[in-house]
Motif scaffolding. Sequence first.
Motif, mmCIF file in Angstrom:
data_model
loop_
_atom_site.group_PDB
_atom_site.id
_atom_site.type_symbol
_atom_site.label_atom_id
_atom_site.label_comp_id
_atom_site.label_asym_id
_atom_site.label_seq_id
_atom_site.Cartn_x
_atom_site.Cartn_y
_atom_site.Cartn_z
ATOM 1 N N THR A 81 89.856 69.060 68.557
ATOM 2 C CA THR A 81 89.258 69.192 67.226
ATOM 3 C C THR A 81 89.860 70.367 66.474
ATOM 4 O OG1 THR A 81 87.174 68.246 68.019
ATOM 5 C CG2 THR A 81 87.088 69.518 65.984
ATOM 6 N N LEU A 82 90.004 71.493 67.159
ATOM 7 C CA LEU A 82 90.580 72.678 66.526
ATOM 8 C C LEU A 82 91.999 72.399 66.052
ATOM 9 C CD1 LEU A 82 90.612 75.674 65.799
ATOM 10 C CD2 LEU A 82 91.225 76.175 68.180
ATOM 11 N N ALA A 83 92.814 71.777 66.907
ATOM 12 C CA ALA A 83 94.206 71.502 66.537
ATOM 13 C C ALA A 83 94.279 70.575 65.330
ATOM 14 C CB ALA A 83 94.937 70.884 67.730
ATOM 15 N N HIS A 84 93.448 69.528 65.317
ATOM 16 C CA HIS A 84 93.485 68.585 64.202
ATOM 17 C C HIS A 84 92.984 69.227 62.914
ATOM 18 C CE1 HIS A 84 92.628 64.710 62.062
ATOM 19 N NE2 HIS A 84 93.755 64.399 62.666
ATOM 20 N N ALA A 85 91.947 70.071 63.021
ATOM 21 C CA ALA A 85 91.444 70.757 61.834
ATOM 22 C C ALA A 85 92.501 71.694 61.246
ATOM 23 C CB ALA A 85 90.180 71.541 62.188
ATOM 24 N N ILE A 86 93.222 72.378 62.116
ATOM 25 C CA ILE A 86 94.284 73.275 61.635
ATOM 26 C C ILE A 86 95.377 72.481 60.933
ATOM 27 C CG2 ILE A 86 96.135 74.815 62.390
ATOM 28 C CD1 ILE A 86 94.231 75.819 64.583
ATOM 29 N N GLU A 87 95.761 71.355 61.497
ATOM 30 C CA GLU A 87 96.796 70.530 60.863
ATOM 31 C C GLU A 87 96.331 69.986 59.521
ATOM 32 O OE1 GLU A 87 99.971 70.146 61.730
ATOM 33 O OE2 GLU A 87 99.465 71.692 63.196
ATOM 34 N N ARG A 88 95.040 69.626 59.419
ATOM 35 C CA ARG A 88 94.521 69.149 58.143
ATOM 36 C C ARG A 88 94.561 70.263 57.091
ATOM 37 N NH1 ARG A 88 91.500 64.383 58.134
ATOM 38 N NH2 ARG A 88 91.410 64.743 55.891
ATOM 39 N N LEU A 89 94.239 71.472 57.516
ATOM 40 C CA LEU A 89 94.288 72.598 56.583
ATOM 41 C C LEU A 89 95.720 72.893 56.156
ATOM 42 C CD1 LEU A 89 91.731 75.066 58.227
ATOM 43 C CD2 LEU A 89 91.502 73.941 56.010
ATOM 44 N N ARG A 90 96.665 72.816 57.114
ATOM 45 C CA ARG A 90 98.066 73.068 56.770
ATOM 46 C C ARG A 90 98.591 72.022 55.804
ATOM 47 N NH1 ARG A 90 101.880 74.018 61.731
ATOM 48 N NH2 ARG A 90 103.265 74.420 59.945
ATOM 49 N N SER A 91 98.243 70.772 56.019
ATOM 50 C CA SER A 91 98.710 69.717 55.106
ATOM 51 C C SER A 91 98.103 69.866 53.726
ATOM 52 C CB SER A 91 98.374 68.344 55.688
ATOM 53 O OG SER A 91 96.974 68.165 55.781
ATOM 54 N N ARG A 92 96.870 70.390 53.674
ATOM 55 C CA ARG A 92 96.219 70.550 52.381
ATOM 56 C C ARG A 92 96.875 71.637 51.557
ATOM 57 N NH1 ARG A 92 89.958 72.187 52.034
ATOM 58 N NH2 ARG A 92 90.866 74.265 52.233
ATOM 59 N N ALA B 221 87.232 76.310 61.405
ATOM 60 C CA ALA B 221 88.303 75.555 60.746
ATOM 61 C C ALA B 221 87.762 74.316 60.058
ATOM 62 C CB ALA B 221 89.369 75.170 61.777
ATOM 63 N N ALA B 222 86.816 73.633 60.690
ATOM 64 C CA ALA B 222 86.275 72.399 60.114
ATOM 65 C C ALA B 222 85.472 72.672 58.854
ATOM 66 C CB ALA B 222 85.396 71.692 61.142
ATOM 67 N N GLY B 223 84.959 73.899 58.730
ATOM 68 C CA GLY B 223 84.188 74.225 57.539
ATOM 69 C C GLY B 223 85.009 74.233 56.275
ATOM 70 N N ALA C 125 87.820 72.143 55.934
ATOM 71 C CA ALA C 125 88.599 70.906 55.879
ATOM 72 C C ALA C 125 87.657 69.711 55.790
ATOM 73 C CB ALA C 125 89.474 70.771 57.134
ATOM 74 N N GLN C 126 88.204 68.586 55.385
ATOM 75 C CA GLN C 126 87.411 67.363 55.359
ATOM 76 C C GLN C 126 87.189 66.868 56.785
ATOM 77 O OE1 GLN C 126 89.147 64.190 53.094
ATOM 78 N NE2 GLN C 126 87.409 62.817 53.407
ATOM 79 N N ARG C 127 85.946 66.859 57.194
ATOM 80 C CA ARG C 127 85.631 66.529 58.584
ATOM 81 C C ARG C 127 85.898 65.068 58.884
ATOM 82 N NH1 ARG C 127 82.145 70.067 61.586
ATOM 83 N NH2 ARG C 127 81.701 71.974 60.426
ATOM 84 N N GLN C 128 86.352 64.838 60.113
ATOM 85 C CA GLN C 128 86.553 63.493 60.609
ATOM 86 C C GLN C 128 85.366 63.095 61.485
ATOM 87 O OE1 GLN C 128 89.642 61.648 59.750
ATOM 88 N NE2 GLN C 128 89.276 63.290 58.289
ATOM 89 N N LEU C 129 85.107 61.796 61.541
ATOM 90 C CA LEU C 129 83.947 61.314 62.282
ATOM 91 C C LEU C 129 84.005 61.713 63.756
ATOM 92 C CD1 LEU C 129 81.355 59.560 62.210
ATOM 93 C CD2 LEU C 129 82.798 57.591 62.753
#
Length: 392
Positions: free
Chosen positions: A378-389, A335-337, A339-343
């Motif tokens: 991390t997985l949950a946040h990456a999924i939410e970032r992808l959904r918002s995008r 998922a992070a691949g 999306a824009q990764r967070q620190l």
Amino acid sequence: MLAGLLFATADASDRHDTLAATLPIGGVTLIEFQARLLIAAGASQMVVVVSRLTPELLGAVNRMGRRGVAVDTVRGPAEAIAKLHPLARVIWLADGLVTTGGVVEAMRDREGDTLLVSPEAEGLERIGPGVMWAGVATIDPQRIADVAKLPSDYDFASSLLRVVAQRGAAQLALPEAAVRDGHGIQRDLQALVTKGRAALIAALGKRTNWVDRFLIAPLAKIALPPLVARGVPALMLAATGIVAGIGGLAALVLGWPAPGLAVVVAAVALFALADVLAWLRDERRLIATVRWAIPVTVGAATLLLGRKTGLDAGTATAPLLALGAVVAGALAERAAGSAQRQLWWATPAAYPLILLPAAIAGQPLIGLAAVAGYAVATLAHAIERLRSRIGT
């Protein structure tokens, strides 16, 4: 379309009959280092302005072409404009410039003609009162066409800078951090070694995960200079990391969790250093191998720790937590691949750093629970970032 404009015309100041663009910087030539920064920023074409084609420059140009971009050598503005697409946006890097990916990406995002500028003491060529060009420009191909109309004995680079400045190009100040990170013109081998080392460490420090930025980068700052100076192959570091990883996993199988995880952490550090050296020397197959070796070693170590902890406790809790951590971690990487990764996001290298203190304290189950929770978050946040995008 993004194109790069590079110059290989100036001689090195301390080496007779050697072009500054072909001076070595950590195992590659300077012009290859510049091309790599441009390719990372999205450039699909390189136009290299040359005065003479030396064997070193020919080799560098050939290696640049193997990276999947079009590379053309030209001798003047007329040839350059003939090679460039009329709608291309061109990023121009000065002959002998050492810089960082952050600087190139900042210039890539500029809409119109833009000159990177710096105070007089730090620049390359004066373009105004107290303002000097800092070696990077974003230009329209038409500026090169304007230079092609000038007399043929005019210097291409100087004329292009004058034309761009006179056409009202915007000015972007060179960040002070970029100077600390090695930005500058260097045509002297010894000075280039220092600048190149700073740029390399800066590139590692800008990676978007906390392990690389706060742990691997300081380690690289200490370890890389002697490794580069002695020409240590990245393959040797990777092989040492594989041996260490196998040793760490063997220790976990034998029931020594803390020593085993400590050796796994050392293996991950060796893989990370090998990754940096391989990136610098453009060893792409080794980079791919090393980047697979880290998650494989960490995943195996997590599963073995869960197995040992479960056997000691006589329950399936630890093995299930270990399995959940590995699955969630793998999905998080996928998922992070996209999306824009967070620190703060988890990476495979982060997990043994959490497991090791827990194992030393005799609480491996807590470590496994923390790792599983970190991977899931991390997985949950990456999924939410992808959904918002994508707007869902």
